[in-house]
Write a protein that holds these residues in place. Structure first.
Motif, mmCIF file in Angstrom:
data_model
loop_
_atom_site.group_PDB
_atom_site.id
_atom_site.type_symbol
_atom_site.label_atom_id
_atom_site.label_comp_id
_atom_site.label_asym_id
_atom_site.label_seq_id
_atom_site.Cartn_x
_atom_site.Cartn_y
_atom_site.Cartn_z
ATOM 1 N N ALA A 123 21.604 63.104 32.393
ATOM 2 C CA ALA A 123 20.327 63.014 33.103
ATOM 3 C C ALA A 123 19.148 62.801 32.161
ATOM 4 O O ALA A 123 18.012 62.632 32.611
ATOM 5 N N TYR A 124 19.387 62.812 30.852
ATOM 6 C CA TYR A 124 18.326 62.638 29.858
ATOM 7 C C TYR A 124 18.464 61.286 29.168
ATOM 8 O O TYR A 124 19.511 60.642 29.197
ATOM 9 N N ASP A 125 17.399 60.897 28.505
ATOM 10 C CA ASP A 125 17.390 59.654 27.733
ATOM 11 C C ASP A 125 16.638 59.914 26.418
ATOM 12 O O ASP A 125 15.978 60.958 26.261
ATOM 13 N N ILE A 126 16.743 59.005 25.484
ATOM 14 C CA ILE A 126 15.963 59.070 24.246
ATOM 15 C C ILE A 126 15.014 57.877 24.214
ATOM 16 O O ILE A 126 15.463 56.719 24.281
ATOM 17 N N GLY A 131 12.544 58.144 19.999
ATOM 18 C CA GLY A 131 12.991 59.318 19.261
ATOM 19 C C GLY A 131 12.891 60.626 20.003
ATOM 20 O O GLY A 131 13.346 61.657 19.506
ATOM 21 N N ARG A 132 12.306 60.625 21.215
ATOM 22 C CA ARG A 132 12.119 61.854 21.979
ATOM 23 C C ARG A 132 13.155 61.949 23.101
ATOM 24 O O ARG A 132 13.450 60.957 23.783
ATOM 25 N N ILE A 133 13.710 63.149 23.288
ATOM 26 C CA ILE A 133 14.616 63.402 24.404
ATOM 27 C C ILE A 133 13.762 63.651 25.644
ATOM 28 O O ILE A 133 12.949 64.579 25.679
ATOM 29 N N VAL A 134 13.931 62.812 26.657
ATOM 30 C CA VAL A 134 13.083 62.885 27.844
ATOM 31 C C VAL A 134 13.953 62.939 29.098
ATOM 32 O O VAL A 134 15.115 62.526 29.103
#
Length: 462
Positions: free
Chosen positions: A207-210, A213-216
């Motif tokens: 359910a997350y993405d990068i 450089g940030r995990i969102v």
């Protein structure tokens, strides 16, 4: 959590009287605590003394809902029972419902956690994904698998991580200097307490993405909350170890792995065959994996009124690196990984129509499952029957779609696996009977039509 519900909730006691109290309490002199639900088909019994030794003295019951029907199902009660008293808990809007149990010396808590995972699919998303079978290695899930591989628990566990091959060696060499990072230590402590947490961590990672450089948070799927408390440490680990750069450097390898996985897991072929045999229909299948995924496989289903999606969290082609069988045998073998996940989408709804007969015929557990193997995790007659049928259906699929020599090899291997390792002790006869009935079926009959005959035969089996 909504405080209004936590401060004052209404519960029905075993006497049927509604009790208003902050958190209801059951008193017991017995050594067992039972948490069960006829509707959901689970019956968990634990020792009070074992719960008293747990950190937080708590038994967590997770009620994940990925479909609208599962959300509606939350209104059905969960029974919490001790020797002399019981209480029924149902969803009333709060994220948690809790019941305390005391023996006069220790007090433990049964916590029911209602987790809404139903996504909101846009019309554009549904149009873009209908009739698609997709394969992907998402970056945050790769970060999670890589991190688990660095933990002592991940190294000891036989099923979490695939611990061989050039990519695994590259990961361990590159990230070994970060094994003492606070995120890895925290992850290890959590997995050491409950290895089953692996599944929520891996599924939530999808359910997350990068981005930059940030995990969102992604824009589609919801999470169970397993990763959320770890995000600051996880982000620091990704920054310190330069994981985004590593992922980018290995993009060519990931694409190569995906292409090979598609070859060895022909999803469209399986999908088309099973929907000829069963009435249910799905709009989209996604196979999500890491080259580091071991033998721990799971599935999440997302069902709305006009769109049905299934995501399978499985291994990739890397597990076949040392397999010396011919190409078709490798393909038929690895196809079993996803086939025995997706066919639950078809087998289970058909079993629902025959549940009364299934409960009667498979109610004698000792006839169908021995103790001391993975079959121990399948508690009820319904679950045991479905496991028999899903694996027998896979063997039937192989027989109908591959040469005889391949089919014979796969069937023998699967029968040995189910009987000798998994302890479904009558699978060999069950599997052969399904194939016999399918060969003798009338024109127009499908595998789904054979349930009554299979149940009648199963009942007569001595």
């Amino acid at each position: 959590m909504k405080a209004t519900f936590a401060l004052l909730s209404l519960f029905a006691s075993s006497s049927g009287v509604l009790l208003a109290q902050a958190i209801p309490t059951l008193k017991t002199t017995d050594k067992k605590v039972q948490v069960s639900s006829t509707f959901y088909g689970f019956d968990e019994r634990v020792q009070f003394s074992d719960l008293a030794k747990e950190e937080g003295k708590r038994l967590n019951v997770r009620m994940n809902a990925t479909t609208s029907s599962e959300l509606s199902g939350w209104k059905n009660p969960i029974l919490i029972k001790v020797q002399t008293d019981s209480i029924q808990v149902s969803y009333r809007g709060a994220e948690y419902e809790r019941v305390r149990i005391t023996d006069g010396k220790d007090t433990v808590t049964v916590q029911v956690h209602y987790i809404n995972l139903v996504p909101t699919f846009s019309e554009a998303y549904k149009a873009a994904h209908r009739k698609k079978a997709l394969v992907a290695i998402p970056p945050v899930q790769e970060l999670m698998h890589l991190s688990i591989a660095l933990t002592p628990t991940g190294q000891k566990d036989r099923d979490m991580i695939h611990k061989s091959g050039p990519y695994y060696q590259k990961v361990m060499t590159r990230f070994a200097p970060y094994q003492n990072h606070a995120f890895i230590k925290k992850l290890d402590s959590m997995l050491a307490k409950s290895s089953d947490l692996y599944f929520n961590l891996v599924q939530d990672a999808n359910a997350y993405d990068i981005q930059q450089g940030r995990i969102v948070d992604g824009t589609i799927y919801k999470t169970s909350g397993a990763i959320a408390p770890l995000l600051p440490l996880m982000q620091d680990f990704a920054n310190t170890s330069k994981f985004p750069a590593f992922f980018a450097e290995n993009e060519a390898y990931y694409q190569q792995s995906i292409a090979r996985t598609k070859q060895l897991m022909p999803m469209e072929k399986m999908w088309q065959w099973i929907e000829k045999e069963y009435p249910n229909r799905y709009d989209c299948y996604k196979t999500v994996y890491s080259p580091l995924t071991g033998n721990n496989h799971s599935t999440r289903y997302y069902l709305t009124d006009d769109y049905q999606e299934c995501i399978m969290f499985v291994c990739g082609s890397e597990v076949m690196d040392k397999n010396k069988a011919d190409e078709l045998t490798q393909q038929a073998s690895l196809s079993g990984v996803v086939f025995t996940e997706i066919d639950h989408n078809y087998v289970n709804p058909m079993s629902d129509k025959h549940q009364k007969d299934i409960n009667r015929v498979f109610g004698d557990r000792a006839k169908w499952a021995a103790k001391g193997g993975p079959a121990d995790h399948y508690n009820g007659a319904y679950d045991v029957f479905n496991e028999y049928m899903t694996h027998a259906l896979y063997c039937l699929y192989v027989r109908e779609n591959y040469p005889k020599n391949v089919s014979e090899t796969i069937n023998k291997d699967r029968e040995n696996l189910m009987v000798d390792h998994r302890k479904f002790i009558r699978f060999r006869e069950f599997n052969q009977k399904l194939q016999e009935l399918y060969s003798q079926r009338k024109q127009g009959q499908t595998a789904a039509d054979l349930y009554p005959a299979m149940l009648q035969w199963s009942e007569s089996l001595q």
